[in-house]
Design an enzyme around this catalytic site. Sequence first.
Site, PDB file in Angstrom:
ATOM      1  N   LYS A 107       7.440  22.832 -14.152  1.00 15.89           N
ATOM      2  CA  LYS A 107       6.587  21.703 -13.762  1.00 15.89           C
ATOM      3  C   LYS A 107       6.284  21.748 -12.272  1.00 15.89           C
ATOM      4  O   LYS A 107       5.149  21.503 -11.855  1.00 15.89           O
ATOM      5  CB  LYS A 107       7.238  20.369 -14.148  1.00 15.89           C
ATOM      6  N   GLU A 146       9.786  17.525 -25.130  1.00 15.31           N
ATOM      7  CA  GLU A 146       9.096  17.928 -23.895  1.00 15.31           C
ATOM      8  C   GLU A 146       9.623  19.290 -23.407  1.00 15.31           C
ATOM      9  O   GLU A 146       8.885  20.070 -22.808  1.00 15.31           O
ATOM     10  CB  GLU A 146       9.255  16.866 -22.799  1.00 15.31           C
ATOM     11  N   HIS A 192      -0.706  10.481 -28.183  1.00 15.31           N
ATOM     12  CA  HIS A 192      -1.077   9.136 -27.715  1.00 15.31           C
ATOM     13  C   HIS A 192      -1.761   8.344 -28.828  1.00 15.31           C
ATOM     14  O   HIS A 192      -1.609   7.123 -28.916  1.00 15.31           O
ATOM     15  CB  HIS A 192      -1.994   9.230 -26.491  1.00 15.31           C
ATOM     16  N   LYS A 251       3.298  11.244 -11.328  1.00 11.47           N
ATOM     17  CA  LYS A 251       2.450  10.376 -12.141  1.00 11.47           C
ATOM     18  C   LYS A 251       3.212   9.080 -12.389  1.00 11.47           C
ATOM     19  O   LYS A 251       4.319   9.103 -12.932  1.00 11.47           O
ATOM     20  CB  LYS A 251       2.127  11.029 -13.485  1.00 11.47           C
ATOM     21  N   HIS A 295      -0.163  15.784 -26.274  1.00 11.14           N
ATOM     22  CA  HIS A 295      -0.172  14.382 -25.858  1.00 11.14           C
ATOM     23  C   HIS A 295      -1.422  13.627 -26.320  1.00 11.14           C
ATOM     24  O   HIS A 295      -1.355  12.428 -26.564  1.00 11.14           O
ATOM     25  CB  HIS A 295      -0.042  14.285 -24.332  1.00 11.14           C
ATOM     26  N   ASN A 320      -0.057  18.318 -20.773  1.00  9.90           N
ATOM     27  CA  ASN A 320      -0.335  17.288 -21.775  1.00  9.90           C
ATOM     28  C   ASN A 320      -0.475  17.875 -23.178  1.00  9.90           C
ATOM     29  O   ASN A 320      -1.009  17.211 -24.077  1.00  9.90           O
ATOM     30  CB  ASN A 320      -1.607  16.524 -21.401  1.00  9.90           C
ATOM     31  N   GLU A 353      -4.130  16.926 -11.062  1.00  4.12           N
ATOM     32  CA  GLU A 353      -4.644  17.288 -12.387  1.00  4.12           C
ATOM     33  C   GLU A 353      -6.156  17.492 -12.404  1.00  4.12           C
ATOM     34  O   GLU A 353      -6.876  16.883 -13.194  1.00  4.12           O
ATOM     35  CB  GLU A 353      -4.241  16.234 -13.427  1.00  4.12           C
ATOM     36  N   HIS A 358       7.904   8.348 -27.511  1.00  3.02           N
ATOM     37  CA  HIS A 358       6.909   9.227 -26.895  1.00  3.02           C
ATOM     38  C   HIS A 358       7.140  10.690 -27.310  1.00  3.02           C
ATOM     39  O   HIS A 358       6.217  11.377 -27.742  1.00  3.02           O
ATOM     40  CB  HIS A 358       6.981   9.074 -25.366  1.00  3.02           C
ATOM     41  N   ARG A 368       0.810  -1.230   0.000  1.00  3.15           N
ATOM     42  CA  ARG A 368       0.000   0.000   0.000  1.00  3.15           C
ATOM     43  C   ARG A 368       0.841   1.278   0.000  1.00  3.15           C
ATOM     44  O   ARG A 368       0.365   2.346   0.384  1.00  3.15           O
ATOM     45  CB  ARG A 368      -0.983   0.021   1.180  1.00  3.15           C
ATOM     46  N   ARG A 406      -2.840  21.529 -14.316  1.00  3.07           N
ATOM     47  CA  ARG A 406      -1.813  20.537 -14.679  1.00  3.07           C
ATOM     48  C   ARG A 406      -2.063  19.930 -16.058  1.00  3.07           C
ATOM     49  O   ARG A 406      -1.129  19.476 -16.723  1.00  3.07           O
ATOM     50  CB  ARG A 406      -1.733  19.433 -13.612  1.00  3.07           C
TER      51      ARG A 406
END
Length: 368
Positions: free
Chosen positions: A235, A193, A260, A151, A256, A253, A245, A273, A129, A249
């Site tokens: 960032k 990026e 994606h 993330k 992205h 992306n 997010e 990527h 956990r 935030r």
Amino acid sequence: MATSSSFNGLTVQTQSHDYPIVIRQSGHLTGDSMASQVVPYIHGQQVLIVTNETIAPLYLQPLQDELAEQFTVAVCVLADGEQYKNQASINQIYDALMAEHFNRDVTLIALGGGVVGDMTGFAAASFMRGVNFIQIPTTLLSQVDSSVGGKTGINHPQGKNMIGAFWQPQMVLADMTTLQTLPARELSAGIAEVIKYALIMDVDFLAWLEQNMAAMLALDLAVLGEAVKRCCQYKADIVAQDERESGIRAILNFGHTFGHVIETHEGYGNWLHGEAVAAGMVQAAELSEKLGWLSADEVTRVKRILTLANLPVIAPPIAVETALRLMGHDKKVKQGQIRLILLKSLGNAVLTSDFDAQLLTETLAQSA
Ligand code: NAD
Ligand code: GLY
């Protein structure tokens, strides 16, 4: 102010805890080592270093040997590649932890690029956990983006990063010297990026990049270190405002959602990527132009900086219906509506679903 710069790096402030990003320029000159930088952030006696088969021969041994002087150290070497960013690799990490009888006191260390970092973070978030982890990002992309902000996760065959958790590291060590072994194509993918931050947040940084692109590509570590520091600052400021997010935030992306689609359609690992994000940023800029927010010259400027960085500016051919279906899996989709990060102007991004669907179709059709 979300960050401070009292050492060679900065501090990320989050609701869970604050942590430093240390930017290491040259251990050979200062006498420090990777291990000496991370030791203060290891609590407990157990360490699992997670890396992959490419990075292990380059950087694992000195780190492992030095840490073994103080801690019980185990290693998990994963297969290399985005196609292995999956549950099977996470199970390998759990297996290594269980085999060593490690418990909640363990610290996981991610030694590698974004794939290793995302998976190690997810394993740390879920093992017992939640246990501590440290990021040692070894690609430019992971130094400026994926190692910061918490993330973590893995891919699902139907969508990138669909399974994961927000889980912040105890520290990030961006060792600029590791970039010396990075393939040129991967360096460029990381620069995508870097360019993203300029396009969404700071047009002055775009001018800085235009001036310094040649030095970055020539592996000038001082210039790269400056770029990493600036990007991490952008960032960190955003993550401090919106760790989970729920708002601002999302602008990180930019490119992205389009990217994606490219990655998923072309097969993970075939388009890097950063390459997919580069072509995706052009598509987002073109849609912004159709909305009257960017001029044609500004879209050309976006393409020029990406081309300077040896990045693709044209998406591969993908049928519009396929692209729209893949976009439907995006985490930013809300009540069935595709939401995109678009540019109101260079250096100013917004998350919006307020665009004519026909304009999105036309943008996608340009490369279909
Ligand atoms: P990567 O981790 O696949 O690394 C790229 C390649 O370079 C790999 O083959 C790797 O083994 C090799 N490599 C790494 N460091 C090296 C070095 N110093 N010398 C030689 N080779 C080296 O790719 P990446 O671009 O670092 O990361 C991409 C991943 O990051 C994607 O999965 C993406 O989804 C994820 N990502 C996550 C976030 C986030 O916020 N968590 C943000 C952006 C991207
Ligand atoms: N890479 C996007 C984010 O961290 O939010």
